[in-house]
Scaffold this active site. Structure first.
Site, PDB file in Angstrom:
ATOM      1  N   MET A 173      71.807  40.003  52.067  1.00  0.00           N
ATOM      2  CA  MET A 173      72.142  39.991  50.638  1.00  0.00           C
ATOM      3  C   MET A 173      73.431  39.218  50.418  1.00  0.00           C
ATOM      4  O   MET A 173      74.369  39.333  51.203  1.00  0.00           O
ATOM      5  CB  MET A 173      72.314  41.424  50.127  1.00  0.00           C
ATOM      6  CG  MET A 173      71.149  42.342  50.410  1.00  0.00           C
ATOM      7  SD  MET A 173      71.488  44.016  49.802  1.00  0.00           S
ATOM      8  CE  MET A 173      70.075  44.896  50.473  1.00  0.00           C
ATOM      9  N   HIS A 182      64.726  39.176  55.689  1.00  0.00           N
ATOM     10  CA  HIS A 182      64.469  39.097  54.249  1.00  0.00           C
ATOM     11  C   HIS A 182      65.712  38.515  53.579  1.00  0.00           C
ATOM     12  O   HIS A 182      66.753  39.168  53.524  1.00  0.00           O
ATOM     13  CB  HIS A 182      64.157  40.515  53.746  1.00  0.00           C
ATOM     14  CG  HIS A 182      63.947  40.619  52.286  1.00  0.00           C
ATOM     15  ND1 HIS A 182      63.820  41.843  51.651  1.00  0.00           N
ATOM     16  CD2 HIS A 182      63.842  39.695  51.303  1.00  0.00           C
ATOM     17  CE1 HIS A 182      63.645  41.651  50.355  1.00  0.00           C
ATOM     18  NE2 HIS A 182      63.667  40.355  50.120  1.00  0.00           N
ATOM     19  N   MET A 214      58.088  43.937  46.609  1.00  0.00           N
ATOM     20  CA  MET A 214      59.167  44.901  46.458  1.00  0.00           C
ATOM     21  C   MET A 214      58.720  46.012  45.510  1.00  0.00           C
ATOM     22  O   MET A 214      58.264  45.754  44.397  1.00  0.00           O
ATOM     23  CB  MET A 214      60.421  44.225  45.907  1.00  0.00           C
ATOM     24  CG  MET A 214      61.080  43.228  46.839  1.00  0.00           C
ATOM     25  SD  MET A 214      61.622  43.951  48.410  1.00  0.00           S
ATOM     26  CE  MET A 214      62.785  45.206  47.838  1.00  0.00           C
ATOM     27  N   ASP A 216      67.758  42.979  56.195  1.00  0.00           N
ATOM     28  CA  ASP A 216      68.035  42.589  54.816  1.00  0.00           C
ATOM     29  C   ASP A 216      69.328  41.801  54.727  1.00  0.00           C
ATOM     30  O   ASP A 216      70.401  42.303  55.069  1.00  0.00           O
ATOM     31  CB  ASP A 216      68.149  43.828  53.929  1.00  0.00           C
ATOM     32  CG  ASP A 216      66.801  44.468  53.654  1.00  0.00           C
ATOM     33  OD1 ASP A 216      65.857  43.727  53.317  1.00  0.00           O
ATOM     34  OD2 ASP A 216      66.677  45.703  53.780  1.00  0.00           O
ATOM     35  N   ASP A 240      58.105  47.145  50.407  1.00  0.00           N
ATOM     36  CA  ASP A 240      59.475  47.552  50.741  1.00  0.00           C
ATOM     37  C   ASP A 240      60.090  48.203  49.502  1.00  0.00           C
ATOM     38  O   ASP A 240      60.117  47.604  48.428  1.00  0.00           O
ATOM     39  CB  ASP A 240      60.285  46.325  51.161  1.00  0.00           C
ATOM     40  CG  ASP A 240      61.721  46.657  51.554  1.00  0.00           C
ATOM     41  OD1 ASP A 240      62.080  47.845  51.558  1.00  0.00           O
ATOM     42  OD2 ASP A 240      62.470  45.715  51.850  1.00  0.00           O
ATOM     43  N   SER A 277      63.896  49.537  58.452  1.00  0.00           N
ATOM     44  CA  SER A 277      64.850  48.652  57.789  1.00  0.00           C
ATOM     45  C   SER A 277      66.256  49.001  58.230  1.00  0.00           C
ATOM     46  O   SER A 277      66.776  50.082  57.924  1.00  0.00           O
ATOM     47  CB  SER A 277      64.735  48.784  56.267  1.00  0.00           C
ATOM     48  OG  SER A 277      65.738  48.020  55.645  1.00  0.00           O
ATOM     49  N   MET A 316      67.627  37.803  50.625  1.00  0.00           N
ATOM     50  CA  MET A 316      67.878  38.098  49.214  1.00  0.00           C
ATOM     51  C   MET A 316      69.099  37.299  48.779  1.00  0.00           C
ATOM     52  O   MET A 316      70.167  37.843  48.500  1.00  0.00           O
ATOM     53  CB  MET A 316      68.090  39.601  49.016  1.00  0.00           C
ATOM     54  CG  MET A 316      66.818  40.392  49.186  1.00  0.00           C
ATOM     55  SD  MET A 316      67.089  42.175  49.078  1.00  0.00           S
ATOM     56  CE  MET A 316      67.252  42.568  50.816  1.00  0.00           C
ATOM     57  N   HIS A 370      63.131  45.149  60.405  1.00  0.00           N
ATOM     58  CA  HIS A 370      63.372  44.465  59.138  1.00  0.00           C
ATOM     59  C   HIS A 370      64.875  44.336  58.910  1.00  0.00           C
ATOM     60  O   HIS A 370      65.617  45.316  59.053  1.00  0.00           O
ATOM     61  CB  HIS A 370      62.735  45.252  57.995  1.00  0.00           C
ATOM     62  CG  HIS A 370      62.733  44.529  56.690  1.00  0.00           C
ATOM     63  ND1 HIS A 370      61.830  43.529  56.385  1.00  0.00           N
ATOM     64  CD2 HIS A 370      63.537  44.646  55.603  1.00  0.00           C
ATOM     65  CE1 HIS A 370      62.066  43.078  55.174  1.00  0.00           C
ATOM     66  NE2 HIS A 370      63.105  43.730  54.670  1.00  0.00           N
TER      67      HIS A 370
END
Length: 232
Positions: free
Chosen positions: A49, A78, A149, A47, A184, A20, A80, A45
């Site tokens: 946000m 991902h 998660m 992330d 994750d 990640s 979010m 990966h």
């Protein structure tokens, strides 16, 4: 319905460890990507946000574009964020290979999963620790990737929540065999085996990889522990 070929390839090579990038040194982003590639990473990966759905802001489309130039590995993105439908094309155009959306913000995800598939990316669904598994079960067969998660999303370095393992077991029973069941949050030595035993075949690891002195050794340790749990 079949998963995209690169997803099927990861399933065939499972268990898979996905570093990640949230935990990497962003001042040395290209070097960090090269280091985990050399350590054996098959996928990365990413992330995203927005500061609304989760109490943190991370990266956006320009960083995904930069990552796409830095590696040929699949980018598992991902989202979010509160309104993922507004941004899936932009992230796909930037180079995302998968786009994962939260069941908490898209309670009926059938349309957005199909839109992601139509863009040529692998559609994915994510469920938070405090969300009942029944919210996601009707849709898991529509996703190439389902991510459970094992911490509350927003910040790295949190402790693994073992109560989510029941979700993993329930989801595994409903998933297509060519799809990825991912975990994750708090994944590292001592916890990855629990996820593998429950049925996960893909593990997102941030601090466990990027805070280790030797990425190659840590990636090998994590995969060996997951393999051992799967074999028992």
């Amino acid at each position: 319905m079949e998963s995209l070929p690169w997803v099927q390839s990861l399933v065939a090579e499972s268990p898979v460890i996905s570093p990640s990038l949230l935990a990497c040194d962003f001042g040395q982003l290209q070097q960090e990507v090269s280091r985990v590639e050399a350590a054996g990473a098959k996928v990365l990966h990413v992330d995203v946000m927005d500061g609304h759905f989760v109490p943190n802001i991370s990266i956006g489309v320009p960083v995904v574009q930069a990552l796409r130039k830095a590696t040929d590995l699949p980018l598992d993105v991902h989202l979010m964020i509160e309104e993922p439908g507004r941004y899936i094309k932009a992230f796909r155009d930037a180079g995302a290979d998968s786009l994962l959306v939260h069941i908490e913000v898209v309670p009926d995800p059938r349309q957005i999963l199909q839109e992601i598939r139509d863009l040529g990316a692998a559609p994915g669904l994510v469920i938070n620790p405090d969300t009942e598994v029944e919210a996601i079960l009707p849709y898991v067969d529509l996703a190439d990737i389902v991510l459970v998660m094992s911490v509350q999303p927003g910040f790295g370095g949190q402790a693994f929540r073992p109560e989510v393992l029941d979700k993993v077991r329930a989801i595994r029973k409903r998933m297509r065999p060519d799809a990825i069941l991912s975990m994750d949050g708090g994944i590292g030595p001592g916890t990855i085996s629990q996820g593998a035993a429950a049925g996960a075949n893909y593990f997102v690891a941030g601090t466990a990889v990027f805070h280790a002195p030797d990425y190659t050794q840590r990636m090998a340790e994590l995969r060996a522990e997951a393999c051992s749990a799967t074999d028992t």
